[in-house]
Each structure stands twice: as C-alpha cells, then as structure tokens.
Write a protein that holds these residues in place. Structure first.
Motif: not given
Ligand SMILES: CC(C)(COP(=O)(O)OP(=O)(O)OC[C@H]1O[C@@H](n2cnc3c(N)ncnc32)[C@H](O)[C@@H]1OP(=O)(O)O)[C@@H](O)C(=O)NCCC(=O)NCCS
Length: 179
Positions: A123-130
C-alpha cells in the motif's frame, strides 16, 4: 529539503536515524536489528553494489533509503533491492519518504539499473510504482515470511519480465531475521 546520494562522512548519523526510527515504530529490538543491518550494509558492501540516499533539512538527516544489489544466476540485468528505508519519526506523513524514493529511483534509472525490488507494505510502496511480484517471476534470496510484501518495478521502457535463475543478495542481507 535536499537529497544526498552518498553516505561518506555521515554513516553514523544514517545508522542512528534507522535505529531511532525503527525503535520508535516497532520497539527496541527491531531498532537494534535494523541499526545493525544498516551498519553492516555500509561497512561490508562493495561500493558498486550499494546506494545510500538521504533526505536532509538544513544539514539534518531526516530520511534514508538503502539499495543493494541482487544477482540472478541466469540473468544479466542489473537489479537493486530497497532495504531498509526510514523517515525521522517527527517528520512522517509530509511526503518525505515518497520524494526520497522518487529521487532514488530516478538516479537508479539514470545509472542503467533495470529493476528495483523491495520487501514491504504494497500500500505504501505502490505509491511510487512498486507492484506485487510472484516468486516465480523473481526469486527471493531467502524464504519470505510475508510473500505479499515482495514487490518490484521495471526501471526501463520494458515491462517487468521474469528474472531468471537463483537470487543472491549482499552479505548484510543474508539474515533470516529480516525476511
Ligand atoms: C514508512 C515511512 C518510510 C513512510 O515515510 P513518510 O515520509 O512518512 O511517508 P510519506 O509522507 O511519503 O507518505 C505518506 C503516505 O503513505 C502512507 N503510509 C505511510 N506509512 C505507511 C505504511 N506503513 N503503510 C501504508 N501506508 C503508509 C500514509 O498514510 C500517507 O498516505 P497519503 O499520501 O494517502 O496521505 C515512514 O513512516 C517510516 O520511516 N516508518 C518507520 C520505518 C518503516 O516502517 N520503514 C519501512 C520499512 S523498511
């Protein structure tokens, strides 16, 4: 806020940031574990296998993100894993983590790194494309206790093609406690 792409001369402060942040968020034991992990990464990793990015405010280190090399036995692509990252506890929620990661990923891309991987909250790292990756698409170097946290992204124009072969990490990450 400024970004620095070297830990020369600031290693001790970077280690302190990680130990203090993880102590505050997850307790003293985790703080010591992650502090030791960063110390080992900084002291024992060949220069070409390590990136240490920091966010600084008037000389104070307020964020850190450490990337180290993963190698796949049958794949020539350049792969780095983000582990760990931290933003000073009193600066959470101000966009510092995302800004630091965007900067770091730009530098990796400019350096010709093909793939970035991390192991954390999608949920967090998805914000920068992961995005979530199956272990059949990219093996992990050690058994994962939280496979949902195995996430990655292509840094090239190509989509994320499967990484071939067995995965090896740098020595500092060869600790089952962090996986
Ligand atoms: C995780 C961490 C690096 C985020 O840094 P940050 O600078 O506070 O984050 P940002 O301000 O860039 O982003 C905040 C956003 O991410 C969300 N977020 C923050 N931490 C999150 C988490 N663990 N899981 C999911 N979402 C999270 C916030 O809700 C916020 O969402 P919004 O933009 O929709 O409002 C920081 O909270 C931290 O250092 N935590 C303790 C250490 C840690 O857990 N590190 C990561 C594992 S290695």
């Amino acid at each position: 806020m400024d970004f620095s792409d070297t830990c020369e001369g600031i290693g001790a402060q970077v280690i302190d940031l990680f130990a203090a942040t993880f102590t505050a968020s997850e307790g003293a034991e985790e703080g010591a574990l992650i502090g030791d992990l960063v110390r080992n990464l900084l002291s024992g990793t060949p220069r070409q296998d390590l990136y240490v990015f920091t966010a600084q405010d008037h000389g104070e280190i307020i964020g850190g993100a450490v990337f180290s090399r993963l190698t796949y036995s049958d794949d020539p692509r350049s792969v780095f894993i983000l582990s760990p990252m931290a933003v000073a506890t009193d600066r959470h929620g101000q966009g510092i983590g995302q800004a630091l990661l965007k900067h770091a990923l730009d530098v990796l891309r400019d350096d010709g790194v093909d793939v970035a991987i991390t192991y954390g909250d999608p949920a967090y790292y998805g914000k920068v494309g992961f995005l979530p990756i199956d272990e059949e698409v990219a093996a992990a170097p050690l058994p994962l206790s939280f496979p949902e946290g195995w996430i990655g992204q292509s840094l090239t124009d190509e989509p994320f093609h499967a990484l071939k072969g067995k995965c090896a990490c740098v020595a500092a990450l060869e600790d089952p406690a962090i996986w």
